[in-house]
Design an enzyme around this catalytic site. Structure first.
Site, PDB file in Angstrom:
ATOM      1  N   THR A 196       1.014  -1.107  -0.074  1.00 17.48           N
ATOM      2  CA  THR A 196      -0.111  -0.042  -0.036  1.00 17.48           C
ATOM      3  C   THR A 196       0.692   1.071   0.093  1.00 17.48           C
ATOM      4  OG1 THR A 196      -1.811  -1.110   1.106  1.00 17.48           O
ATOM      5  CG2 THR A 196      -1.530   1.338   1.363  1.00 17.48           C
ATOM      6  N   ARG A 224     -14.703  -6.360  -0.067  1.00 23.57           N
ATOM      7  CA  ARG A 224     -14.428  -5.858   1.032  1.00 23.57           C
ATOM      8  C   ARG A 224     -13.456  -4.381   0.972  1.00 23.57           C
ATOM      9  NH1 ARG A 224      -8.699  -4.108   2.678  1.00 23.57           N
ATOM     10  NH2 ARG A 224      -8.567  -4.305   5.002  1.00 23.57           N
ATOM     11  N   GLY A 226     -11.114  -1.474   2.773  1.00 27.30           N
ATOM     12  CA  GLY A 226     -10.282  -1.291   3.976  1.00 27.30           C
ATOM     13  C   GLY A 226     -10.156   0.167   4.158  1.00 27.30           C
ATOM     14  N   ASP A 227      -9.155   0.557   5.066  1.00 26.81           N
ATOM     15  CA  ASP A 227      -9.094   1.823   5.766  1.00 26.81           C
ATOM     16  C   ASP A 227      -8.598   2.921   4.724  1.00 26.81           C
ATOM     17  OD1 ASP A 227      -6.451   0.058   5.862  1.00 26.81           O
ATOM     18  OD2 ASP A 227      -5.749   1.953   6.339  1.00 26.81           O
ATOM     19  N   THR A 246      -0.926   2.350   6.898  1.00 23.45           N
ATOM     20  CA  THR A 246      -0.876   1.215   6.321  1.00 23.45           C
ATOM     21  C   THR A 246      -0.866  -0.139   7.142  1.00 23.45           C
ATOM     22  OG1 THR A 246       0.392  -0.344   4.856  1.00 23.45           O
ATOM     23  CG2 THR A 246       1.723   1.435   6.105  1.00 23.45           C
ATOM     24  N   GLY A 247      -1.370  -1.414   6.706  1.00 29.03           N
ATOM     25  CA  GLY A 247      -1.559  -2.366   7.612  1.00 29.03           C
ATOM     26  C   GLY A 247      -2.778  -2.920   7.637  1.00 29.03           C
ATOM     27  N   GLY A 249      -6.226  -2.918   7.841  1.00 27.00           N
ATOM     28  CA  GLY A 249      -7.224  -2.001   7.407  1.00 27.00           C
ATOM     29  C   GLY A 249      -8.451  -2.180   8.516  1.00 27.00           C
TER      30      GLY A 249
HETATM   31  N1  ASP Z   1      -4.686  -0.992   4.855  1.00 27.83           N
HETATM   32  C1  ASP Z   1      -4.655  -1.500   3.638  1.00 27.83           C
HETATM   33  C2  ASP Z   1      -6.018  -2.297   3.560  1.00 27.83           C
HETATM   34  O1  ASP Z   1      -6.539  -2.907   4.578  1.00 27.83           O
HETATM   35  C3  ASP Z   1      -3.681  -2.517   3.556  1.00 27.83           C
HETATM   36  C4  ASP Z   1      -2.151  -2.316   3.763  1.00 27.83           C
HETATM   37  O2  ASP Z   1      -1.867  -1.290   3.979  1.00 27.83           O
HETATM   38  O3  ASP Z   1      -1.455  -3.061   3.618  1.00 27.83           O
HETATM   39  O4  ASP Z   1      -6.676  -2.433   2.362  1.00 27.83           O
END
Ligand code: ASP
Length: 338
Positions: A196, A224, A226-227, A246-247, A249
């Site tokens: 991301t 789906r 995410g954040d 990032t991470g 979500g």
């Molecule tokens: N945060 C992103 C999501 O959940 C994924 C990521 O940052 O790796 O879509």
């Protein structure tokens, strides 16, 4: 992992938090992040605005197949690309009174006129640069977040070229998807759990901007969200600062991570705010995430609790720098298990 650089303008980008990228891809990813920062830095050096800088930086990374955004996005369980992206900008409206206030003290939310705008898109699969469509939502509609056929129609209306969804799928993404579907978690997930992208900046006029773009998480179900495109969660910009996350979500969404992190910069240095945000997220959810932050004075903060996170940044004092960030030391002194 200390982010203390000062200077305006300032820009920092990330390439996701997760597993370390496979060895053969590492130097190309580093070059990609540096190129993204250079593009944004050029705009800022020439007196351009923070929004243009973050969009330019994110566009470079969306076009780079090694990052999980735009071309090269991760695929859903059905093997399709569904991308989320958003921008947010806090523009300072300088009046005579607020200029005086500013000379006397640190800007605080609500203490001076500020114009906050944002735009985002979710589940898009037919534009190469979702971040440009997010800008179009902000600039050409009364809305904040769009998806579905309406978002594609907007893309056409503003002159963004549509592509076929398959044109966004790289061989690398397809191979990893196949490996994931066959249960080869080692191949599918290692180094693929991140990518991301995000960028945040403050410009010479004191405007702040954030941009985040993603193909989502590996193994996600169709539909789906995410954040990354959700203001307050995957990105936030206010007059005191900006953040991009990032991470995981789902965890980032539950805690409105970026808004909380930016508001805490009111009392603390961005580095402490970043550490607090990630430690708090881990305490509350046990999840992995990373965040980059910048305040109105151009000071950076960054932290993550995954295995790897890369950032690149620019300010006039230090020029362009790249960093592979060490994970945050958690209370038990260990990085979380993968
Ligand atoms: N945060 C992103 C999501 O959940 C994924 C990521 O940052 O790796 O879509």
């Amino acid at each position: 992992m200390v982010g203390t650089t000062t200077g305006i303008p300032a820009l920092i980008v990330h390439g996701g938090a997760g597993g370390r990228a496979p060895l053969p891809e590492r130097s190309a990813r580093k070059r990609g992040l540096i190129l993204a920062v250079q593009r944004g830095a050029k705009i800022l050096r020439e007196g351009g605005c923070a929004l243009d800088a973050v969009v330019a930086a994110v566009t470079v990374l969306e076009d780079d197949p090694l990052f999980n955004a735009g071309y090269g996005s991760l695929l859903t369980t059905e093997g399709r690309v569904e991308m989320d992206a958003a921008v947010m900008v806090a523009k300072r409206k300088l009046t005579r009174a607020s200029a005086l206030d500013e000379r006397r003290s640190q800007p605080r939310p609500g203490s001076q006129p500020v114009d906050v705008q944002a735009g985002g898109v979710v589940l898009v699969s037919r534009v190469r640069n979702p971040i440009l469509l997010a800008c179009a939502v902000m600039e050409h509609t009364p809305h904040l977040l769009m998806g579905g056929p309406g978002a594609e129609r907007l893309a056409r209306q503003v002159g963004l070229r549509l592509c076929r969804p398959e044109q966004l799928i790289t061989d690398r993404a397809r191979q990893r998807w196949l490996a994931m579907m066959k249960g080869r978690a080692d191949l599918a997930l290692d180094g693929d759990r991140h990518g991301t992208v995000g960028a945040i900046a403050v410009d010479v006029h004191g405007n702040l901007a954030a941009a985040t773009s993603t193909g989502g998480i590996s193994g996600k179900l169709p539909g789906r969200i995410g954040d990354s495109a959700i203001m307050g969660a995957g990105l936030f910009a206010d007059i005191i600062g900006a953040a991009s996350a990032t991470g995981a979500g789902e965890a980032i969404l539950k805690l409105s991570l970026c808004r909380e992190a930016v508001l805490s910069m009111n009392k603390t240095h961005p580095q402490q705010a970043a550490v607090k945000a990630i430690a708090g997220l881990y305490d509350a959810t046990g999840a992995e995430a990373g965040v980059i932050m910048v305040n109105s004075a151009g000071r950076f903060g960054y932290a993550h609790n995954a295995h790897a996170m890369e950032v690149a940044m620019f300010n006039p004092a230090d020029g362009v720098r790249y960093l592979l960030l060490q994970p945050l030391k958690l209370a038990d002194g260990e990085a979380p298990a993968r």
